[in-house]
Design an enzyme around this catalytic site. Structure first.
Site, PDB file in Angstrom:
ATOM      1  N   LYS A 179       0.844  -1.200   0.000  1.00 26.45           N
ATOM      2  CA  LYS A 179       0.000   0.000   0.000  1.00 26.45           C
ATOM      3  C   LYS A 179       0.882   1.253   0.000  1.00 26.45           C
ATOM      4  CE  LYS A 179      -1.853   2.847   2.882  1.00 26.45           C
ATOM      5  NZ  LYS A 179      -1.891   4.123   2.138  1.00 26.45           N
ATOM      6  N   GLU A 253      10.959   0.896   9.472  1.00 25.27           N
ATOM      7  CA  GLU A 253      11.892   1.973   9.103  1.00 25.27           C
ATOM      8  C   GLU A 253      11.177   3.268   9.467  1.00 25.27           C
ATOM      9  OE1 GLU A 253      14.895   1.724   8.101  1.00 25.27           O
ATOM     10  OE2 GLU A 253      15.042  -0.343   7.409  1.00 25.27           O
ATOM     11  N   CYS A 288      14.006  10.746   6.138  1.00 25.36           N
ATOM     12  CA  CYS A 288      14.175  10.201   7.488  1.00 25.36           C
ATOM     13  C   CYS A 288      15.587  10.406   8.009  1.00 25.36           C
ATOM     14  CB  CYS A 288      13.823   8.719   7.479  1.00 25.36           C
ATOM     15  SG  CYS A 288      14.665   7.827   6.152  1.00 25.36           S
ATOM     16  N   GLU A 390      11.183  15.391  15.157  1.00 30.84           N
ATOM     17  CA  GLU A 390      11.396  15.317  13.715  1.00 30.84           C
ATOM     18  C   GLU A 390      10.473  16.319  13.031  1.00 30.84           C
ATOM     19  OE1 GLU A 390       9.887  11.861  11.553  1.00 30.84           O
ATOM     20  OE2 GLU A 390      11.780  11.796  10.443  1.00 30.84           O
TER      21      GLU A 390
END
Ligand code: NAP
Length: 490
Positions: A179, A253, A288, A390
């Site tokens: 997906k 991840e 990331c 983040e």
């Protein structure tokens, strides 16, 4: 603005056939740089997930029995057709993600081709061991596929991240239901169309839809044998929690807040260019690994941050499809507002300096064209949100350091541990420190993207498992079976 590709009404891939969703619902895919709808995709619901998992289940045994070399050959053929369609896929990517075609989208498709080719040659490495138990007994291990892999990916590098899951999962004999993110499914569907030319039906299924609907239904499906997820730490935790009730293996991840450490003896021009690359500003820092916490030795702090600021301010920000553009558009209004929230909040902290960027014009009433010059902050309290969380946008904090002990402590004072960058004239200094930094991937005097073959993944809350490598492929997509046999015939 240059013309985007014509609007596409795409279908999703289930059992070798491109189809609509059971509900008939569709989702618009919008070019964030212009606000134009570049395509629509089916809105998959639980019923579609069931069809896709059933299709994968039907294909499972025969694909697992296909010799690994033949599976690898299919991957190689796929890479050739992606190469032939490189430009078309890169334009599609740029249109749906807002990532600039020259600096991001085209290199991303090239990296996907490389990754397919890397895995295509690894069929012979799916091997076990023989064990010396005694002369009358033979004992060995086999590496077997796990079965049906559910793969969920985000929008920031959809083609590269899709291939990082599809290629190793298929090579090891698994079948896949993938997906993509609702914001960036078009290039992945084009990839699926190419894969479908060389794979038996049901081996790869791609469903499109919302994360909370199709994504959640897929990740929690009881017939899934493995979940591989790339995305936020928040959703990663949800998936991990849910999978525990079924004891399904999960690879994650997740997010990061990587340090970039500049030593007093660093070549400052080289390091400033490198720090810019490490922050991934040409992908709007929607990466990331972005080295968004820049620790600069106090003896060079002022001169270095000035150099860094002038480089960040020189980038050309604009139309992702324009070859002159360095930095395209942030993905959507939600992310744009979130990033601006960080900037607004940080600017209001007494004493904080803004050396580059700042709030973009019309930041409040904008509905498309989420363009941002990268922002560089100094004089930030270490506990400020911008220095800890983040941002997933082009916002960088520069922080001075005095001693190695202090910089190691500050670099490791985070819940994340994905990547890190060290810049030093004497690389031995950086090498010494690299042992102390808690991150899955460190680079010294360079800031490249992942290379095929290099185990990539995070420590701490940045994830579980490794990708992009033989090691990661075997760990993530195979299980070990031990067999022992008597050699004495009675
Ligand atoms: P996200 O919100 O976690 O979404 C990632 C994917 O999960 C999307 O396909 C999303 O679908 C789906 N999803 C959302 N809720 C779900 C649920 N409850 N169950 C199952 N699937 C669900 O992350 P994002 O905002 O797209 O991506 C940014 C994050 O990804 C950042 O934290 C970044 O650091 C991380 N990332 C990590 C790596 C790495 O290799 N470590 C690489 C790239 C990005 P929808 O899009 O439809 O919501």
């Amino acid at each position: 603005m240059s013309a985007p590709p014509h609007s596409l009404n795409e279908r999703m891939l289930i059992n070798g056939v491109f189809c609509d969703s059971a509900s008939g619902g569709r989702i618009d895919v919008v070019n964030p740089a212009t606000g134009d709808v570049v395509g629509t995709v089916p809105r998959a619901i639980g019923e579609d997930v069931q069809f896709a998992v059933d299709a994968a289940a039907s294909a499972r045994v025969s694909w697992a029995h296909t010799p690994p070399r033949e599976r690898g050959h299919a991957l190689y053929k796929i890479s050739e057709d992606i190469e032939a369609a490189l430009e078309e896929i890169a334009r599609l990517l740029a249109s749906e993600t807002g990532n600039a075609i020259r600096t991001q989208s085209r290199p991303e498709v090239r990296s996907a081709i490389d990754l397919f080719r890397y895995y295509a040659g690894l069929g012979g490495e799916i091997k076990g061991q023989t064990l010396p138990i005694n002369r009358d007994m033979l004992s060995w291990t086999w590496k077997e596929p796990l079965g049906i892999v559910a793969a969920v990916i985000p929008w920031n590098a959809p083609i590269a991240l899709a291939v990082a899951k599809i290629a190793p999962a298929l090579l090891t004999g698994n079948v896949v239901v993938l997906k993509p993110a609702e914001d960036a499914p078009l290039a992945v569907l084009r990839l699926a169309e190419i894969c479908n030319r060389f794979l038996p039906k049901g081996v790869l299924n791609v469903i499109t839809g919302y994360g909370s609907e199709a994504g959640a239904a897929l990740a929690s499906h009881r017939n899934i044998d493995k979940i591989t997820f790339t995305g936020s730490t928040e959703v990663g935790k949800l998936i991990l929690r849910d999978s525990s009730s079924r004891i399904v293996p999960v690879s994650l991840e997740l997010g990061g807040k990587s340090p970039s450490i500049v030593f007093p003896d660093a070549d400052t021009d080289w390091a400033a260019d490198g720090v810019v690359t490490a922050t991934r500003v040409t992908r709007q820092s929607q990466a990331c690994v972005a080295g968004s916490r820049v620790f600069v030795h106090e003896s060079i702090f002022k001169s270095f941050t000035k150099k860094l600021a002038s480089r960040l301010s020189a980038f050309k920000v604009g139309d992702p499809l324009d070859e002159e553009t360095d930095i395209g558009s942030v993905i959507n209004v939600k992310q744009f507002r979130r990033i601006n929230g960080f900037i607004r909040e940080t600017q209001a902290i007494p004493g904080v300096q803004v050396l580059a960027g700042g709030l973009p014009e019309n930041h409040d009433d904008i509905t498309s064209g989420f363009f941002m010059q990268p922002t560089l902050f100094t004089d930030i309290p270490l506990d400020a949100r911008v220095a800890r969380e983040e941002v997933f946008g082009p916002v960088i904090c520069a922080i001075p350091w005095k001693t190695e002990e202090e910089v190691v402590r500050m670099a490791n004072d985070t819940e994340y541990g994905l990547a890190g960058f060290l810049w030093a004239g004497n690389p031995l200094n950086a090498l010494r420190l690299s042992r102390e930094i808690e991150a899955g991937w460190l680079q010294i005097n360079q800031a490249f993207a992942q290379f095929p073959g290099q185990p990539f993944g995070g420590f701490k809350q940045s994830g579980i498992g490794r990708e992009f490598s033989l090691e990661g492929m075997i760990e993530s997509y195979t299980r070990t079976k031990s067999v022992t046999m008597s050699m004495q015939v009675t």
